[in-house]
Design a protein around this motif. Structure first.
Motif, PDB file in Angstrom:
ATOM      1  N   LYS A   1      -3.189  -7.766 -13.560  1.00  0.00           N
ATOM      2  CA  LYS A   1      -2.906  -6.641 -14.432  1.00  0.00           C
ATOM      3  C   LYS A   1      -2.100  -5.606 -13.656  1.00  0.00           C
ATOM      4  O   LYS A   1      -2.218  -5.502 -12.433  1.00  0.00           O
ATOM      5  CB  LYS A   1      -4.207  -5.988 -14.926  1.00  0.00           C
TER       6      LYS A   1
ATOM      7  N   GLU B   1      -0.205   0.345 -10.096  1.00  0.00           N
ATOM      8  CA  GLU B   1      -1.233  -0.392  -9.365  1.00  0.00           C
ATOM      9  C   GLU B   1      -1.354  -1.783  -9.959  1.00  0.00           C
ATOM     10  O   GLU B   1      -1.410  -1.938 -11.183  1.00  0.00           O
ATOM     11  CB  GLU B   1      -2.565   0.353  -9.457  1.00  0.00           C
TER      12      GLU B   1
ATOM     13  N   PHE C   1      -3.498  -5.505  -9.715  1.00  0.00           N
ATOM     14  CA  PHE C   1      -4.761  -6.053  -9.238  1.00  0.00           C
ATOM     15  C   PHE C   1      -5.195  -7.180 -10.172  1.00  0.00           C
ATOM     16  O   PHE C   1      -4.613  -7.395 -11.238  1.00  0.00           O
ATOM     17  CB  PHE C   1      -5.839  -4.965  -9.211  1.00  0.00           C
TER      18      PHE C   1
ATOM     19  N   GLU D   1      -7.893  -8.707 -12.774  1.00  0.00           N
ATOM     20  CA  GLU D   1      -8.840  -8.154 -13.740  1.00  0.00           C
ATOM     21  C   GLU D   1     -10.258  -8.208 -13.190  1.00  0.00           C
ATOM     22  O   GLU D   1     -10.741  -9.260 -12.773  1.00  0.00           O
ATOM     23  CB  GLU D   1      -8.755  -8.939 -15.048  1.00  0.00           C
TER      24      GLU D   1
ATOM     25  N   VAL E   1      -1.419 -10.898  -5.106  1.00  0.00           N
ATOM     26  CA  VAL E   1      -2.843 -10.571  -4.925  1.00  0.00           C
ATOM     27  C   VAL E   1      -3.512 -11.800  -4.323  1.00  0.00           C
ATOM     28  O   VAL E   1      -3.745 -12.794  -5.009  1.00  0.00           O
ATOM     29  CB  VAL E   1      -3.488 -10.165  -6.256  1.00  0.00           C
TER      30      VAL E   1
ATOM     31  N   GLU F   1      -1.323   0.592 -19.469  1.00  0.00           N
ATOM     32  CA  GLU F   1      -1.298  -0.776 -18.955  1.00  0.00           C
ATOM     33  C   GLU F   1       0.066  -1.391 -19.226  1.00  0.00           C
ATOM     34  O   GLU F   1       0.619  -1.259 -20.332  1.00  0.00           O
ATOM     35  CB  GLU F   1      -2.384  -1.628 -19.611  1.00  0.00           C
TER      36      GLU F   1
ATOM     37  N   ASN G   1     -11.226  -7.215 -10.467  1.00  0.00           N
ATOM     38  CA  ASN G   1     -11.178  -7.507  -9.027  1.00  0.00           C
ATOM     39  C   ASN G   1     -11.918  -8.795  -8.696  1.00  0.00           C
ATOM     40  O   ASN G   1     -12.447  -8.965  -7.591  1.00  0.00           O
ATOM     41  CB  ASN G   1     -11.773  -6.350  -8.207  1.00  0.00           C
TER      42      ASN G   1
ATOM     43  N   ASP H   1       0.846  -1.190   0.000  1.00  0.00           N
ATOM     44  CA  ASP H   1       0.000   0.000   0.000  1.00  0.00           C
ATOM     45  C   ASP H   1       0.883   1.241   0.000  1.00  0.00           C
ATOM     46  O   ASP H   1       1.433   1.632   1.026  1.00  0.00           O
ATOM     47  CB  ASP H   1      -0.911  -0.016   1.238  1.00  0.00           C
TER      48      ASP H   1
ATOM     49  N   GLN I   1      -8.228  -6.830  -3.763  1.00  0.00           N
ATOM     50  CA  GLN I   1      -6.931  -6.262  -3.383  1.00  0.00           C
ATOM     51  C   GLN I   1      -6.312  -5.511  -4.553  1.00  0.00           C
ATOM     52  O   GLN I   1      -6.272  -6.001  -5.675  1.00  0.00           O
ATOM     53  CB  GLN I   1      -5.984  -7.375  -2.936  1.00  0.00           C
ATOM     54  N   ARG I   2      -5.808  -4.316  -4.276  1.00  0.00           N
ATOM     55  CA  ARG I   2      -5.114  -3.511  -5.278  1.00  0.00           C
ATOM     56  C   ARG I   2      -3.815  -3.003  -4.653  1.00  0.00           C
ATOM     57  O   ARG I   2      -3.842  -2.133  -3.772  1.00  0.00           O
ATOM     58  CB  ARG I   2      -5.994  -2.348  -5.766  1.00  0.00           C
ATOM     59  N   ASP I   3      -2.691  -3.540  -5.088  1.00  0.00           N
ATOM     60  CA  ASP I   3      -1.382  -3.118  -4.579  1.00  0.00           C
ATOM     61  C   ASP I   3      -0.955  -1.832  -5.281  1.00  0.00           C
ATOM     62  O   ASP I   3      -1.106  -1.700  -6.505  1.00  0.00           O
ATOM     63  CB  ASP I   3      -0.342  -4.209  -4.830  1.00  0.00           C
ATOM     64  N   THR I   4      -0.394  -0.899  -4.516  1.00  0.00           N
ATOM     65  CA  THR I   4       0.036   0.383  -5.085  1.00  0.00           C
ATOM     66  C   THR I   4       1.499   0.656  -4.766  1.00  0.00           C
ATOM     67  O   THR I   4       1.976   0.367  -3.668  1.00  0.00           O
ATOM     68  CB  THR I   4      -0.834   1.539  -4.557  1.00  0.00           C
TER      69      THR I   4
END
Length: 270
Positions: free
Chosen positions: A210, A238, A240, A242, A177, A222, A244, A157, A182-185
């Motif tokens: 992705k 970011e 994540f 596809e 993931v 992308e 989510n 995060d 979950q979306r890692d940044t």
């Protein structure tokens, strides 16, 4: 007789007050987190057995072991939250999906996973009461054991990335993931004139991972797997699944011991 009388009196009073008594979710066989023995059940063909557990301040991986397993797809596992709303499901050992999402990604078949592995779902911390239904899709009885283990989150995060240093020509960052949504940044803090490459650890990318550079900005790009893209100071990345819709597992990162790498990915700066 006294207890029966009290129950009848209570029911009459509630009816007279026009109060509707709604049943709660059906209970299940209790599963205790980090109990090495787990909870067992024998499930007849085409029948379903219900379990329940509580997820506290640590995330949990719930595992369903099938004693007579010969292939994927012999059991179907569905998870419900404390309000009995469908949360996730799986009938394969390498990933799980949201309740409304398909279990395959991009038309890719399940990878060759040892059938001694369990069917697993990762549950986020503080989820509270969770219900698990296991359906036997085989023609014979299924002996199942359900275990739940506290696990590492492995969530990135706002993780800082830098350019290679000390004479190195490349530096790698990795994540996984593991949870639905979950979306890692990441934020790049290094110098200009660098390239970044995104690589899912699972070559088939069955989870549909992705990576996007500068999401929501005019420069949004992308990151195609294995393709180098220019990187500038302050750029954000970011990662994540596809839509989510799915999540997987990890083996190569600190705190990971799932034996499967479908949720893992790498980011290389060079």
């Amino acid at each position: 007789m006294k207890r029966i009388g009290i129950a009848l009196t209570t029911a009459v009073l509630l009816a007279a007050c026009n109060i509707e008594v709604l049943p709660g979710p059906a209970p299940g066989t209790p599963v205790i987190v980090d109990d090495p023995n787990g909870a067992q059940a024998t499930i007849a063909p085409s029948r379903t057995h219900r379990f329940e557990l509580t997820v506290g301040t640590e995330p949990v991986r719930v595992d369903v072991y099938h004693q007579e397993a010969t292939a994927d797809g012999e059991l179907y596992v569905k998870v419900f939250d404390g309000a009995n709303a469908a949360y996730a499901h799986t009938d394969r050992r390498d990933l799980f999906a949201g309740a409304d999402a398909a279990l395959t990604s991009l038309g890719v078949s399940a990878q060759d996973v040892d059938v001694s592995f369990p069917y697993s779902v990762n549950l986020p911390k503080s989820m509270g009461k969770v219900y698990l239904e296991v359906t036997n899709k085989t023609g014979g009885s299924a002996q199942v054991t359900v275990k739940a283990v506290a696990r590492n989150e492995v969530v990135r995060d706002g993780f800082s990335m830098n350019a290679p240093s000390g004479g190195a020509t490349a530096v790698g960052y990795g994540g996984a993931v593991l949870f639905l949504g979950q979306r890692d940044t990441y934020t790049y803090q290094g110098a200009s004139n660098q390239l970044i490459r995104f690589t899912p650890t699972d070559a088939a990318n069955v989870v549909g991972l992705k990576a996007v550079l500068n999401p929501g900005q005019p420069s949004e790009t992308e990151l195609a797997a294995g393709v180098d893209v220019n990187l500038l100071p302050g750029d954000r990345v970011e990662v994540f699944a596809e839509g989510n819709a799915r999540a997987g597992f990890c083996q190569n990162l600190s705190g990971c011991a799932d034996g499967i790498v479908t949720g893992e990915y790498g980011l290389t700066i060079h």
